[in-house]
Design an enzyme around this catalytic site. Structure first.
Site, short mmCIF file in Angstrom:
data_model
loop_
_atom_site.label_atom_id
_atom_site.label_comp_id
_atom_site.label_asym_id
_atom_site.label_seq_id
_atom_site.Cartn_x
_atom_site.Cartn_y
_atom_site.Cartn_z
N SER A 98 0.85 -1.18 0.00
CA SER A 98 0.00 0.00 0.00
C SER A 98 0.88 1.22 0.00
O SER A 98 2.07 1.14 0.29
CB SER A 98 -0.88 0.02 1.24
OG SER A 98 -0.05 0.25 2.37
N LYS A 99 0.31 2.35 -0.33
CA LYS A 99 1.10 3.57 -0.33
C LYS A 99 1.57 3.89 1.07
O LYS A 99 2.66 4.38 1.28
CB LYS A 99 0.28 4.72 -0.86
CG LYS A 99 0.16 4.59 -2.33
CD LYS A 99 -0.29 5.85 -2.99
CE LYS A 99 -0.64 5.48 -4.41
NZ LYS A 99 -1.31 6.52 -5.08
N ARG A 100 0.71 3.60 2.03
CA ARG A 100 1.08 3.87 3.41
C ARG A 100 2.33 3.10 3.80
O ARG A 100 3.16 3.56 4.56
CB ARG A 100 -0.07 3.51 4.34
CG ARG A 100 -0.75 4.71 4.93
CD ARG A 100 -1.89 4.22 5.77
NE ARG A 100 -1.48 3.05 6.53
CZ ARG A 100 -1.53 2.96 7.85
NH1 ARG A 100 -1.98 3.97 8.54
NH2 ARG A 100 -1.16 1.87 8.46
#
Ligand code: GLU
Ligand code: ZN
Length: 467
Positions: free
Chosen positions: A253-255
């Site tokens: 994920s981008k996180r």
């Protein structure tokens, strides 16, 4: 002579490609390249609703940027093309017809509601949900009656009970049971082909004989082997690689720090950073050296692919980014920096400037900073201002005279200042550099001064002296 190795990357153009997909593409490319084989790009766009031509274009841009050229693909078709599945529907009809004629596939008239009810009942009995076989043995009259009710049939593949075994290139021997799979849909009621079917048939029609793909496809493999066997088509050897997880262990994920390939490019990463990083993610590569793609291919081996989940680590990516910058030929370095430059670098000074600043580049924006230092205007940054505040004021008149006399010969300038002031070492070099470049660290003054030029260096010294 053994058949050449033919691998492929078969993305669905439903969104940007992320690192996990890029790694799959890279591994297949390396496998083909290491064996002197072929690498094919096939766009799996039969899901009209979710596929977009712009995603297909973007993923080709990404692959080209990574350097993963394909021998055949949408823009380089050949006898086995076309390479967009949406353009291959007539081919599939022929294979559907064959399976139906051989009794290996049959029309299923069950509605989604009926299938859902059957699944619920199976779950209630504690059974694994699978197609209960209602339409397996319909008579011609039954079919006519159901069709007359306006039911659009799907086409189901008939799975017989028994063991389905194969050797996975990464995970070793695998066995599945036909009775646990159940008859599955190979063509939807709207006539569109199911993934299992076209993916398997196209591999065979395109001569693909090695498939490395994510382990999320492992359970599809027995179905695909059954389809190919029923059609008398050659099955590839499959290897299922561990999925890439985010930094915290969850999905990418981008996180978790993971970006799409497009985003990595836009963030200023070099392709060699991405390929060198990915080639070591779930693949044991002995050497810690930065390699070009051919070097990575030489060090690639299927038996060094790992079954353990691979975790995305942004620090490792940055490590390879640093290595890639330091190893980049100057023309590549220029192509990388140029789009982010607003200060003009005179063409005749370009190489000298690149060579001087290369060791101090980390991000693409650093190029503009050093261009300003050399060819534009800069004020001392905070770190430089601190150095200047602690400098011996006797330095500046001496530096002014030395520069006027010796020009851009940094060695002669520092020698003259040293002789006049008695300052040496850090007391001499640090403030001199801070005054002339406006930066407390960075390339040697000897490399920068000729780029900055006498006039600008003098002006900067005078600004410090006067202030
Ligand atoms: N289109 C499929 C995907 O992107 C291909 C899977 C495979 O490599 O066989 O997941
Ligand atoms: Zn049915």
């Amino acid at each position: 002579m053994p058949d050449p190795i033919i691998t492929r990357f078969a993305p669905s153009p439903t969104g940007p490609i992320h690192l996990g997909n890029a790694r799959t593409a890279l591994f297949n490319w390396l496998l083909a390249r290491a064996a002197g084989g072929r690498f094919v790009l096939r766009v799996e766009d039969t899901d009209a609703e979710r596929s977009r031509p712009e995603h297909a274009e973007a993923l080709m841009t990404d692959l080209r940027w990574l350097g993963l050229a394909w021998d055949a693909g949408p823009d380089r078709s050949d006898i086995a093309g076309p390479y967009h599945q949406s353009q291959r529907l007539p081919y599939y009809s022929e294979y559907y017809a064959r399976l139906e004629a051989d009794g290996r596939a049959y029309p299923c008239y069950c509605t989604p509601e009926e299938l859902e009810a059957a699944r619920r009942a199976q779950r209630a009995r504690g059974e694994a949900p699978r197609y209960p076989g209602r339409c397996r043995n319909l008579s011609a009259a039954d079919r006519e009656r159901l069709a007359a009710e306006g039911r659009e049939p799907t086409l189901r593949f008939r799975v017989e009970a028994g063991e389905i075994a194969f050797g996975d290139l990464v995970r070793g021997p695998q066995t599945f049971r036909g009775e646990e799979i159940g008859d599955f849909i190979i063509r939807r009621s709207d006539g569109t082909p199911a993934f299992f079917f076209v993916n398997a048939v196209d591999d065979a029609l395109m001569g693909v004989n090695r498939v490395l793909r994510g382990e999320d496809h492992l359970a599809n493999t027995p179905r695909q082997l059954l389809i190919l066997e029923a059609l008398g088509l050659e099955a590839p050897l499959y290897g299922h690689i561990s999925l890439l997880t985010g930094f915290e262990g969850g999905p990418l994920s981008k996180r978790g720090g993971s970006l799409s390939v497009t985003e990595l490019r836009e963030a200023g990463y070099l392709p060699a950073a991405v390929t060198n990083y990915l080639a070591r993610l779930g693949h044991h590569l002995e050497s810690g050296e930065l390699f070009g793609l051919d070097g990575l291919a030489e060090h690639f081996a299927v038996d060094r692919l790992s079954r353990a989940p691979a975790r995305f680590d942004p620090e490792q990516l940055d490590h390879w980014h640093h290595e890639a910058i330091q190893a980049a030929p100057l023309d590549e370095l220029w192509d990388w920096l140029a789009p982010a430059l607003t200060t003009e670098v005179p063409p005749e000074r370009r190489e000298e400037w690149l060579a001087a600043v290369q060791p101090n580049l980390e991000r693409v924006a650093d190029g503009e900073d050093w261009a300003r230092v050399c060819f534009g205007e800069v004020a001392p940054d905070d770190a430089a201002a601190e150095v200047l505040a602690q400098a011996d004021p006797a330095l500046w008149p001496a530096a002014e005279r030395a520069l006027a006399e010796h020009g851009t010969d940094a060695k002669a300038v520092t020698e003259a200042v040293k002789a006049e002031t008695g300052l040496k070492g850090k007391q001499l070099f640090k403030p001199l550099r801070a005054a002339v470049t406006g930066r407390a660290s960075g390339p040697e003054l000897g490399a920068l001064l000729p780029l900055i030029g006498t006039d600008k260096a003098l002006a900067r010294i005078r600004a410090v002296k006067g202030g």
